[in-house]
Write a protein that holds these residues in place. Structure first.
Motif, PDB file in Angstrom:
ATOM      1  N   ARG A  20       0.789  -0.701   0.076  1.00 35.16           N
ATOM      2  CA  ARG A  20      -0.051  -0.055  -0.272  1.00 35.16           C
ATOM      3  C   ARG A  20       0.766   0.903  -0.034  1.00 35.16           C
ATOM      4  NH1 ARG A  20      -3.051  -3.139   3.850  1.00 35.16           N
ATOM      5  NH2 ARG A  20      -1.978  -1.627   5.867  1.00 35.16           N
ATOM      6  N   VAL A  63       3.383   1.369  -0.744  1.00 29.94           N
ATOM      7  CA  VAL A  63       4.356   1.413  -2.279  1.00 29.94           C
ATOM      8  C   VAL A  63       3.513   2.754  -3.349  1.00 29.94           C
ATOM      9  CG1 VAL A  63       5.086   0.346  -4.560  1.00 29.94           C
ATOM     10  CG2 VAL A  63       5.499   0.028  -2.123  1.00 29.94           C
ATOM     11  N   LEU A  64       2.549   2.057  -3.170  1.00 30.51           N
ATOM     12  CA  LEU A  64       1.351   2.574  -4.794  1.00 30.51           C
ATOM     13  C   LEU A  64       0.947   4.233  -4.082  1.00 30.51           C
ATOM     14  CD1 LEU A  64      -0.867  -0.243  -4.469  1.00 30.51           C
ATOM     15  CD2 LEU A  64       0.526  -0.145  -6.445  1.00 30.51           C
ATOM     16  N   ILE A  65       0.997   4.692  -2.117  1.00 26.87           N
ATOM     17  CA  ILE A  65       0.495   5.615  -2.039  1.00 26.87           C
ATOM     18  C   ILE A  65       1.373   7.159  -2.343  1.00 26.87           C
ATOM     19  CG2 ILE A  65       0.282   7.345  -0.164  1.00 26.87           C
ATOM     20  CD1 ILE A  65      -1.498   4.876   1.396  1.00 26.87           C
ATOM     21  N   ASN A 113       1.852   7.297  -6.478  1.00 28.08           N
ATOM     22  CA  ASN A 113       0.998   8.109  -6.828  1.00 28.08           C
ATOM     23  C   ASN A 113       1.221   9.208  -6.395  1.00 28.08           C
ATOM     24  OD1 ASN A 113      -1.606   8.719  -8.015  1.00 28.08           O
ATOM     25  ND2 ASN A 113      -2.009   9.772  -5.722  1.00 28.08           N
ATOM     26  N   PHE A 167      -0.323  -6.847  -4.541  1.00 29.99           N
ATOM     27  CA  PHE A 167      -0.486  -5.642  -4.838  1.00 29.99           C
ATOM     28  C   PHE A 167      -2.341  -4.972  -5.478  1.00 29.99           C
ATOM     29  CE2 PHE A 167       4.006  -5.242  -5.152  1.00 29.99           C
ATOM     30  CZ  PHE A 167       4.135  -3.902  -4.818  1.00 29.99           C
ATOM     31  N   ALA A 200      -3.639  -4.796  -2.005  1.00 29.47           N
ATOM     32  CA  ALA A 200      -3.160  -3.612  -2.000  1.00 29.47           C
ATOM     33  C   ALA A 200      -4.004  -2.358  -2.637  1.00 29.47           C
ATOM     34  CB  ALA A 200      -1.712  -3.607  -1.600  1.00 29.47           C
ATOM     35  N   VAL A 201      -4.405  -2.631  -4.242  1.00 25.92           N
ATOM     36  CA  VAL A 201      -4.988  -1.681  -4.608  1.00 25.92           C
ATOM     37  C   VAL A 201      -6.229  -1.013  -3.985  1.00 25.92           C
ATOM     38  CG1 VAL A 201      -6.183  -0.894  -6.400  1.00 25.92           C
ATOM     39  CG2 VAL A 201      -3.672  -1.372  -6.760  1.00 25.92           C
ATOM     40  N   LEU A 253      -7.121  -0.026  -0.865  1.00 28.31           N
ATOM     41  CA  LEU A 253      -6.839   1.784  -0.952  1.00 28.31           C
ATOM     42  C   LEU A 253      -8.045   1.982  -1.715  1.00 28.31           C
ATOM     43  CD1 LEU A 253      -2.927   1.272  -2.096  1.00 28.31           C
ATOM     44  CD2 LEU A 253      -3.388   2.532   0.200  1.00 28.31           C
ATOM     45  N   PHE A 287      -7.433   8.109  -5.896  1.00 26.96           N
ATOM     46  CA  PHE A 287      -6.118   7.924  -6.611  1.00 26.96           C
ATOM     47  C   PHE A 287      -5.619   5.964  -6.508  1.00 26.96           C
ATOM     48  CE2 PHE A 287      -3.346   6.346  -2.994  1.00 26.96           C
ATOM     49  CZ  PHE A 287      -2.683   5.680  -3.437  1.00 26.96           C
ATOM     50  N   MET A 316      -6.348   2.200 -10.725  1.00 35.56           N
ATOM     51  CA  MET A 316      -5.729   1.027 -11.071  1.00 35.56           C
ATOM     52  C   MET A 316      -5.843   0.015 -10.554  1.00 35.56           C
ATOM     53  SD  MET A 316      -2.553   2.084  -7.903  1.00 35.56           S
ATOM     54  CE  MET A 316      -1.843   3.029  -8.384  1.00 35.56           C
TER      55      MET A 316
END
Lengths: 65, 540
Positions: free
Chosen positions: A38, A40-42, A45, B390, B393-394, B397, B403, B407
């Motif tokens: 999470r 990494v994705l934040i 972005n 991942f 994780a997406v 989130l 944001f 994804m």
């Protein structure tokens, strides 16, 4: 294209490092991996620049032992 | 003998004996199309309307049963508009724009497919594939009655073929026994397991995805809203995905991800399927099973889509995962590309080299479709722990932060590709012009007077002028080119200017028969148009 910053850039490195560890406190291994994914994705972005992100991916892979 | 491989929904072209079967020497046909699915029939209709004689050979006598492809994209409807068969499709089809994505029982976000106004056709319609094929064949019948040189032979199965230099010789089996014919050009539209491809010993390479999906098309009278609903990890299909989508005739498409190691026979047991459906829609809603199927998928392509006088179009050339509806829609773009090129070469207006560009352009399109549909599959079917990490994780989130919405990949829905750097493209001499209308791009539709712009692009090379005077037709290199002269006043609502002018005061476009942009300029210059036309016909 912007360059990935690989020189020291954090205002207080030790403070950040301690917060990073604290965020993982008490988590199972699976939950730690999930947290990092999470994160990494934040951060990705926030950075937004695919060229910089590509350099970061390459740097991370290159540093593997 | 012609083997029956599947049941037909509509019997549209029953077998009838033809003189070719009694001929002492094989008869020659300009174009033979193998396979009477939507791609083969679409090509036949396009060629026939151009006056090019073509013969469709299909080993059945009608449209295969089962809904199969159900999502037809705006670009496909625009192509069908040009071919004259889009109205019944849109009339029968279910129009949808809203998609909702759930995780477990909770909606995590929704999307609108067409946030943009000013298009004649909707972003998508849902329509069972048999209807789609039937409407094309009905238009073929109307065109035949008006003299179009199209012939369809049902229960004619190609069993062997040889390339002979200036033609292809085919062995065809029928209920009355075998015969031979010759073709100047052969187009294989015979599906993912293409017998023609196998006869030629050609490659078909790519990735197999280790997953199974169960389709259950059910008929029910439920007042569920007309939208696409997609679930990750729902209570009724734990750890997997599911999809609910409306079709005409009160039919709903239910799609359940099953995983890789399944007992296929047990999963196809109607009682077991009924149990799955009831768990999804609610035990109190009566329904009937219309069609069920388990599918696996792969993303594959041939290396070359042209082999001498043989061309491959649709699934025979490339196969994609179903996510994003890029199969049949991609195939329709193939024939949109090939039809005018074959016609131009056969009538002597263009050299053989033009036909090479079919491969160049459509391989580019297919690779884009494979890329997109493989990425969707990677999201839906995580193949290793990192994929799963991942993906989750997406999904974690997205409930909290906007944001992450882009994804989530439950399918990137089919849009036509732009032939960037394509071999037929001319200059972009409108540097401030909108990027979406650059050379190689498919023309965006826009309101134009009391109709729409694409209604005016009828399958010939056309010059489009905006805010600049021009005669009704131009004669270029001895050929008359139709001109569509419009002004921003033809569309006070704005899309025409936004899509073709941007900040430029005026523009001139040269547009191909398949409605892709060849070149564009800020003013009318006949020498420039002649040079671009020359190049677009493969003469450069």
């Amino acid at each position: 294209m912007a360059d990935l910053i690989l020189a020291p850039n954090l205002e207080n490195t030790d403070d950040f490092y301690a917060e990073l560890l604290a965020a993982h406190e008490g988590l199972s291994e699976a939950a730690m991996h999930a947290l990092n994914a999470r994160l990494v994705l934040i951060l990705a972005n926030h950075i937004g620049d695919q060229g910089v992100l590509r350099q970061a991916l390459e740097a991370a892979r290159a540093a593997a032992r | 003998m012609v083997a029956v491989r599947y049941q037909t929904a509509f019997r549209l072209y029953p077998y009838a004996k033809v003189p070719d079967q009694e001929a002492t020497a094989p008869r020659r046909h300009p174009v033979v199309i193998v396979g009477g699915g939507p791609i083969g029939m679409g090509l036949a209709l396009d060629l026939g309307k151009r006056g090019i004689a073509c013969l469709v050979l299909d080993d059945h006598d009608g449209v295969g049963k089962g809904s199969r492809a159900i999502c037809f994209a705006k670009r496909t409807l625009e192509i069908c508009d040009r071919l004259g068969c889009a109205d019944p499709m849109v009339e029968k089809g279910v129009v949808w724009n809203l998609g909702r994505v759930y995780r477990d029982e909770k909606e995590i976000y929704s999307f609108n497919l067409l946030p943009e106004e000013g298009h004649k056709r909707p972003a998508f319609i849902n329509l069972q594939q048999p209807y789609f094929e039937q409407f094309i064949v009905e238009e073929i019948r109307r065109q035949q009655a008006a003299g179009a040189p199209i012939e369809i032979r049902g229960q004619n199965c190609v069993t062997a073929m040889v390339q002979m230099g200036d033609h292809v010789r085919l062995d065809v089996d029928t209920p009355d026994g075998p015969y031979q014919i010759e073709a100047d050009y052969l187009v294989a539209c015979d599906g993912a397991n293409s017998p023609v491809r196998a006869m030629m010993g050609l490659d078909f390479e790519g990735r197999v995805f280790e997953d199974n999906f169960l389709i259950a098309d059910i008929r029910m009278e439920a007042d569920f809203p007309v939208e696409r609903r997609f679930w990750f990890d729902p209570p009724f299909n734990r750890g997997e995905t599911a999809l609910l989508h409306k079709q005409p005739d009160d039919v709903w498409r239910l799609d359940f991800q099953l995983g890789w190691n399944i007992d296929r026979k047990a999963e196809l047991d109607p009682d077991r399927i009924r149990g799955r459906v009831a768990a999804m829609i609610g035990a109190d809603i009566p329904f009937e099973l219309v069609w069920t199927s388990i599918y696996t998928f792969r993303c594959c392509t041939m290396k070359d889509y042209r082999h001498g006088r043989v061309f491959f179009a649709g699934d025979s050339a490339h196969q994609v995962s179903p996510f994003g509806a890029r199969g049949a829609n991609g195939g329709m773009q193939d024939i949109d590309n090939l039809g005018w090129k074959l016609a131009a070469v056969i009538t002597g207006q263009a050299p053989d080299a033009l036909l090479d560009t079919y491969h160049a352009e459509r391989k580019h399109g297919a690779m884009e479709n494979i890329k997109n549909s493989s990425r969707s599959a990677d999201f839906l079917t995580p193949r290793n722990p990192a994929h799963a990490l991942f993906r989750d994780a997406v999904l974690d989130l997205v409930e909290h932060f906007p944001f992450a919405r882009p994804m989530v990949n439950s399918g990137r829905l089919s849009v036509p590709c732009t032939y960037d750097a394509g071999p037929l493209n001319g200059p972009d001499a409108l540097p401030e012009g909108p990027a979406r209308s650059r050379p190689g791009s498919p023309c965006s539709d826009a309101p134009c007077g009391d109709s729409f712009l694409l209604d005016h692009l009828r399958g010939d090379f056309t010059v489009l002028t905006i805010n600049t005077g021009c005669p009704a037709a131009l004669t270029i290199a001895g050929k008359e080119i139709p001109v569509i002269a419009v002004s921003t006043e033809d569309d006070p609502s704005g899309p025409l200017a936004a899509r073709y002018l941007g900040t430029c005061p005026a523009a001139v476009y040269l547009i191909r028969p398949d409605q892709h942009v060849v070149a564009r300029w800020d003013r009318l210059d006949l020498a420039e148009i002649e040079s671009a036309l020359h190049r677009a016909l493969g003469k450069a």
